[in-house]
Design an enzyme around this catalytic site. Structure first.
Site, mmCIF file in Angstrom:
data_model
loop_
_atom_site.group_PDB
_atom_site.id
_atom_site.type_symbol
_atom_site.label_atom_id
_atom_site.label_comp_id
_atom_site.label_asym_id
_atom_site.label_seq_id
_atom_site.Cartn_x
_atom_site.Cartn_y
_atom_site.Cartn_z
ATOM 1 N N PHE A 63 0.836 -1.198 0.000
ATOM 2 C CA PHE A 63 0.000 0.000 0.000
ATOM 3 C C PHE A 63 0.873 1.250 0.000
ATOM 4 C CE2 PHE A 63 -2.284 3.438 2.113
ATOM 5 C CZ PHE A 63 -3.466 3.472 1.396
ATOM 6 N N LEU A 114 7.865 -4.761 -7.910
ATOM 7 C CA LEU A 114 8.685 -4.114 -6.884
ATOM 8 C C LEU A 114 9.195 -2.750 -7.349
ATOM 9 C CD1 LEU A 114 10.742 -7.055 -5.294
ATOM 10 C CD2 LEU A 114 8.978 -5.678 -4.201
ATOM 11 N N SER A 173 7.226 -12.439 -3.926
ATOM 12 C CA SER A 173 6.529 -11.658 -4.945
ATOM 13 C C SER A 173 6.578 -12.408 -6.268
ATOM 14 C CB SER A 173 7.182 -10.285 -5.119
ATOM 15 O OG SER A 173 6.647 -9.628 -6.259
ATOM 16 N N ASN A 175 6.138 -11.126 -9.190
ATOM 17 C CA ASN A 175 6.285 -10.182 -10.296
ATOM 18 C C ASN A 175 7.719 -9.785 -10.619
ATOM 19 O OD1 ASN A 175 3.420 -9.956 -10.657
ATOM 20 N ND2 ASN A 175 3.374 -8.747 -8.780
ATOM 21 N N ASN A 244 1.794 -14.026 0.575
ATOM 22 C CA ASN A 244 1.806 -13.045 -0.506
ATOM 23 C C ASN A 244 0.650 -13.330 -1.469
ATOM 24 O OD1 ASN A 244 2.829 -11.012 -2.331
ATOM 25 N ND2 ASN A 244 4.873 -11.435 -1.545
#
Length: 363
Positions: A63, A114, A173, A175, A244
């Site tokens: 966030f 990220l 993560s 990504n 996650n």
């Protein structure tokens, strides 16, 4: 009041693309004088990792990526805030568009990659607010082009440990290409050892070592989970964050963006992440606390995470659909659950139903 304002503003906010709406939200929180929420119900007080939390409801990483709105977020009533993920060097992340709402599913898909303003920018903001109070953690990530990703986590731990109440090693993560490979037992063992050694170096001038947590993916097999928990226990990690976002796409998804690549969060993540949380709780055997994340969108969902083994819970995606008033609703519901159970602290219910939830019987 906050909930009513969000209900009025939501149609306008959701006309904007998801990333623009998010950036405006961060800017508004950063620019508005922080609210001063009243004291939390004593039944919500929670101890974990050697820290005293006024309530167990936290804002998840992702966030406030760049630590721009920490005080505004704490003013919403969260017991703690986790900023980041932060990378050693600034990096832009993936091209836009890279975040998508699925309103029919109360879910979000993101492939930010990220994106970070970098360690130095985040450190400067944390230094500027360090006397204002509130518990703030930092989520650590590796640069996409790093030749030694384990070294990235060590650099971050050494630099940011003195400025944070806890650090979270994020190797989950979906990504950043290859990042989840660091969850393999041998790679993870080396990474954790180096991160903890760097944390300990930084602790030489501090009163206590900063707790280090490990955040894992919800897509692990149970043998993979066994390996990760074994490393965490052997190395003396302070806690784990489960979980996650997921790369899975449940058949139940209806949103037009369901075929976008990236990590899925929100309500569809609740069941698999909560079962993995219960499985993790069983394996940890009380050696360290757990943080439950994934699909927390109500007091009932937050309480299920606690019953599955969480000492603390985090949320983020639900705010997109339900607004900041959700924080107070969850805290009130958890306090009611504790009193109905006849316990003095909500934490006494942690793991109460872990065995049945792990079997998929009670959610």
């Amino acid at each position: 009041m906050i909930g009513s304002l969000f209900s009025l503003a939501r149609p306008l906010i959701h006309r904007l693309d998801a990333e623009t709406a998010h950036r405006l939200t961060i800017a508004a929180l950063a620019a508005t004088p922080a609210l001063r929420p009243g004291p939390d119900d004593p039944v919500l007080a929670t101890e974990a990792f050697g820290l005293a939390f006024p309530n167990p409801v936290g804002l998840a990483a992702g966030f406030d990526k760049h630590a721009q709105a920490v005080d505004g977020a704490l003013g919403l009533g969260f017991g703690f805030v986790e900023v980041g993920g932060v990378t050693p060097l600034a990096q832009p992340g993936n091209p836009r568009p890279r975040v998508f709402r699925l309103p029919e599913d109360e879910a979000v898909i993101n492939r930010y990659g990220l994106n970070s303003e970098g360690m130095e920018a985040v450190a400067a903001r944390l230094k500027a607010r360090r006397r204002r109070g509130g518990l703030v953690g930092v989520n650590l990530g590796a640069n996409k082009d790093s030749a030694d990703r384990a070294a990235d986590y060590a650099i971050l731990a050494r630099h940011l440990a003195p400025l944070a109440d806890f650090l979270t090693v994020n190797v989950s993560s979906p990504n950043t290409p290859g990042l989840r490979d660091l969850q393999a037992e041998s790679a993870l063992d080396d990474l954790i050892a180096r991160a903890l050694a760097a944390r300990d170096e930084a602790a030489q001038s501090a009163n206590r070592p900063t707790p280090v947590l490990l955040k894992i993916a919800p897509d692990l097999t149970l043998p993979e989970l066994d390996g990760m928990v074994a490393v965490a226990r052997k190395r003396g990690i302070d806690g784990m964050v489960v979980s996650n976002t997921t790369i899975a796409r449940p058949d139940s998804l209806r949103g037009d963006a369901r075929r976008e690549t990236g990590g899925l969060s929100g309500r569809p993540l609740f069941a698999p992440s909560t079962r993995l949380l219960a499985e993790t709780f069983r394996r940890v055997e009380g050696q360290f606390p757990l943080v439950g994340v994934g699909g927390v969108d109500s007091a009932a969902a937050a309480f299920a995470k606690i019953r599955a083994g969480a000492s603390l819970v985090q949320l983020y995606s639900a705010l997109v659909f339900k607004g900041p008033g959700l924080v107070g609703e969850i805290k009130a519901g958890l306090a009611q659950e504790a009193r109905q159970a006849g316990v003095e602290r909500i934490g006494l219910l942690t793991g109460r139903d872990a065995e049945t939830i792990a079997r998929g019987e009670t959610l």
